[in-house]
Each structure stands twice: as structure tokens, then as C-alpha cells.
Write a protein that holds these residues in place. Structure first.
Motif, mmCIF file in Angstrom:
data_model
loop_
_atom_site.group_PDB
_atom_site.id
_atom_site.type_symbol
_atom_site.label_atom_id
_atom_site.label_comp_id
_atom_site.label_asym_id
_atom_site.label_seq_id
_atom_site.Cartn_x
_atom_site.Cartn_y
_atom_site.Cartn_z
ATOM 1 N N HIS A 1 98.494 43.396 86.217
ATOM 2 C CA HIS A 1 98.760 42.470 87.319
ATOM 3 C C HIS A 1 99.435 41.223 86.753
ATOM 4 O O HIS A 1 99.154 40.818 85.635
ATOM 5 C CB HIS A 1 97.460 42.026 87.994
ATOM 6 C CG HIS A 1 96.658 43.118 88.600
ATOM 7 N ND1 HIS A 1 96.829 43.534 89.889
ATOM 8 C CD2 HIS A 1 95.670 43.896 88.082
ATOM 9 C CE1 HIS A 1 95.980 44.506 90.155
ATOM 10 N NE2 HIS A 1 95.262 44.742 89.068
ATOM 11 N N LYS A 2 100.292 40.627 87.571
ATOM 12 C CA LYS A 2 100.875 39.338 87.224
ATOM 13 C C LYS A 2 100.559 38.384 88.366
ATOM 14 O O LYS A 2 100.512 38.786 89.524
ATOM 15 C CB LYS A 2 102.390 39.445 87.027
ATOM 16 C CG LYS A 2 102.993 38.173 86.476
ATOM 17 C CD LYS A 2 104.432 38.342 86.062
ATOM 18 C CE LYS A 2 104.919 37.018 85.503
ATOM 19 N NZ LYS A 2 106.336 36.959 85.389
ATOM 20 N N ARG A 3 100.354 37.134 88.016
ATOM 21 C CA ARG A 3 99.949 36.159 89.019
ATOM 22 C C ARG A 3 101.157 35.640 89.790
ATOM 23 O O ARG A 3 102.044 34.997 89.221
ATOM 24 C CB ARG A 3 99.216 35.005 88.355
ATOM 25 C CG ARG A 3 98.547 34.114 89.338
ATOM 26 C CD ARG A 3 97.645 33.168 88.621
ATOM 27 N NE ARG A 3 97.042 32.268 89.568
ATOM 28 C CZ ARG A 3 96.130 31.403 89.282
ATOM 29 N NH1 ARG A 3 95.695 31.324 88.045
ATOM 30 N NH2 ARG A 3 95.644 30.613 90.190
ATOM 31 N N GLY B 1 98.153 34.640 93.560
ATOM 32 C CA GLY B 1 97.116 35.662 93.405
ATOM 33 C C GLY B 1 97.653 36.744 92.486
ATOM 34 O O GLY B 1 98.855 36.808 92.235
ATOM 35 N N TYR B 2 96.794 37.582 91.989
ATOM 36 C CA TYR B 2 97.236 38.632 91.075
ATOM 37 C C TYR B 2 97.772 39.817 91.871
ATOM 38 O O TYR B 2 97.109 40.337 92.754
ATOM 39 C CB TYR B 2 96.094 39.072 90.153
ATOM 40 C CG TYR B 2 95.825 38.067 89.073
ATOM 41 C CD1 TYR B 2 96.603 38.032 87.932
ATOM 42 C CD2 TYR B 2 94.808 37.125 89.197
ATOM 43 C CE1 TYR B 2 96.376 37.103 86.931
ATOM 44 C CE2 TYR B 2 94.576 36.193 88.207
ATOM 45 C CZ TYR B 2 95.364 36.187 87.079
ATOM 46 O OH TYR B 2 95.147 35.267 86.103
ATOM 47 N N ASP C 1 100.993 34.485 83.950
ATOM 48 C CA ASP C 1 99.579 34.808 83.805
ATOM 49 C C ASP C 1 99.386 36.278 84.157
ATOM 50 O O ASP C 1 99.901 36.749 85.178
ATOM 51 C CB ASP C 1 98.729 33.932 84.726
ATOM 52 C CG ASP C 1 98.794 32.465 84.347
ATOM 53 O OD1 ASP C 1 98.884 32.175 83.141
ATOM 54 O OD2 ASP C 1 98.755 31.610 85.247
ATOM 55 N N TYR D 1 92.113 38.810 81.045
ATOM 56 C CA TYR D 1 93.069 37.832 81.549
ATOM 57 C C TYR D 1 93.773 37.173 80.383
ATOM 58 O O TYR D 1 93.151 36.899 79.357
ATOM 59 C CB TYR D 1 92.346 36.746 82.365
ATOM 60 C CG TYR D 1 91.663 37.242 83.605
ATOM 61 C CD1 TYR D 1 92.291 37.157 84.841
ATOM 62 C CD2 TYR D 1 90.392 37.798 83.547
ATOM 63 C CE1 TYR D 1 91.655 37.600 85.992
ATOM 64 C CE2 TYR D 1 89.745 38.260 84.688
ATOM 65 C CZ TYR D 1 90.390 38.145 85.897
ATOM 66 O OH TYR D 1 89.767 38.607 87.048
ATOM 67 N N SER E 1 97.577 34.663 79.263
ATOM 68 C CA SER E 1 98.713 33.856 79.669
ATOM 69 C C SER E 1 99.784 33.942 78.588
ATOM 70 O O SER E 1 99.487 33.803 77.399
ATOM 71 C CB SER E 1 98.267 32.409 79.855
ATOM 72 O OG SER E 1 99.359 31.608 80.210
#
Length: 179
Positions: A78-80, A83-84, A155, A175, A177
Motif C-alpha cells: 500500500h502507498k499512502r 489513507g493507504y 509512505d 510501515y 517511509s
């Protein structure tokens, strides 16, 4: 050609020769959820910050109903974006079949490459002992996502669901960054 123009081109050539990658990956959190306490337990799941530049994650899952012979792993990157949101990869792999021939699935093999030197999951099924990921450092991940297969800054969340005998047993959320 004027002297100033020559100096300008020489400066450009030097910048390309000495170009450094300024992207840097950093772990921001890890969450480990055991969905079936009768089947397994998470002894530890931690993000350790040794100093400002060295962080690592470690994980140990104890198995109560060994041997484990039928494992599927679903990974979603997932990428932010407000929201993801799913980004680029969402795949499920039969772990027992994959470990017999990792080269047959290049995407799963790329992600498995993050773990090979940091885990005891380096053999085919069955699994009889606790599953351990030990000291997967942000520096190691940084090299793989900036040099091996470059990712854009942002992120990220890597969500991993582990299914044993077609039942979801463990959810791992890592998670990070990239800046």
C-alpha cells in the motif's frame, strides 16, 4: 566554445559521475496480529531503534500445531494517498511450492530476498520450529528499494496475511517511509 560553457558542461559531467542517491528508507511501525491463539502465538514483534540511523524489525511466531505443511502468503503493498491505497503489488503465493523453486515467481522472490539472510524460513515445508525474522534493518531494505528496484518516495505499508490450511492465522503490517 567559450570557457564558461566548457566549465558548465564539465560541472554537469561531474555531477552525473558523483551522483548520490539521497533517498532513504525508514521503518515507522510494525503491527503483528495473531488471529488464532490456538494455532500460534507471537512471542515478540518489535521495531528497535538503536540510534538515529539504524533501525530494525524482529519477529518470532511460535507454532502450537506443527508440522505446518500447507501455507499461503498474501502480500499487498500500500502507498499512502489520503489513507493507504493498494499500490503496485497484490499477490498470493503457495509458500511450500515457492520455497521449492523461488525463481519461478520473480515478484515473490524479490520480496523473499528481503528476508533470506534474516530468517529461518529457508527450507521447504513442513515447518516444525518457531518462525523467526531477526534484525531486518532499514539499511538493508533501503538498498533493495532504492538500488535493486527503485520505488517513488512516500509512505508505505506492506500487509502480509499468512494462511495455514486455508485459514488466515497471522497478519503482519510493516510501515515505512521513503524520503
Amino acid at each position: 566554445m567559450s570557457t564558461n560553457l566548457k566549465l558548465f558542461f564539465q560541472l554537469i559531467v561531474l555531477l552525473f559521475l558523483f551522483k548520490q542517491n539521497v533517498s532513504e528508507f525508514e521503518f515507522t511501525n510494525i503491527k503483528c496480529i495473531c488471529l488464532d491463539e490456538q494455532f500460534s502465538s507471537i512471542e515478540y514483534c518489535l521495531l528497535k531503534s538503536v540510534n538515529r540511523s539504524y533501525k530494525y524489525i524482529s519477529l518470532k511466531v511460535n507454532l502450537f500445531k506443527a508440522p505446518v505443511t500447507k501455507v499461503k502468503v498474501n502480500m499487498v503493498l500500500h502507498k499512502r494517498f489520503n489513507g493507504y491505497r493498494p499500490f503496485l503489488y497484490n499477490f498470493t503465493v503457495d509458500a511450500c511450492r515457492f520455497l521449492k523453486n523461488p525463481a519461478a515467481n520473480p515478484i515473490a522472490n524479490y520480496f523473499y530476498g528481503f528476508l533470506t539472510v534474516h530468517t529461518n524460513v529457508n527450507h521447504t515445508c513442513p515447518f516444525n520450529t518457531p518462525i523467526i525474522f531477526d534484525k531486518l534493518s532499514s539499511n538493508f531494505v533501503d538498498h533493495r528499494i532504492t538500488h535493486v528496484l527503485p520505488f517513488p518516495e512516500g509512505d508505505y505499508l506492506l500487509e502480509t496475511n499468512v494462511y495455514v490450511n486455508e485459514v488466515n492465522r497471522v497478519v503482519l503490517k510493516v510501515y515505512g517511509s521513503l524520503s
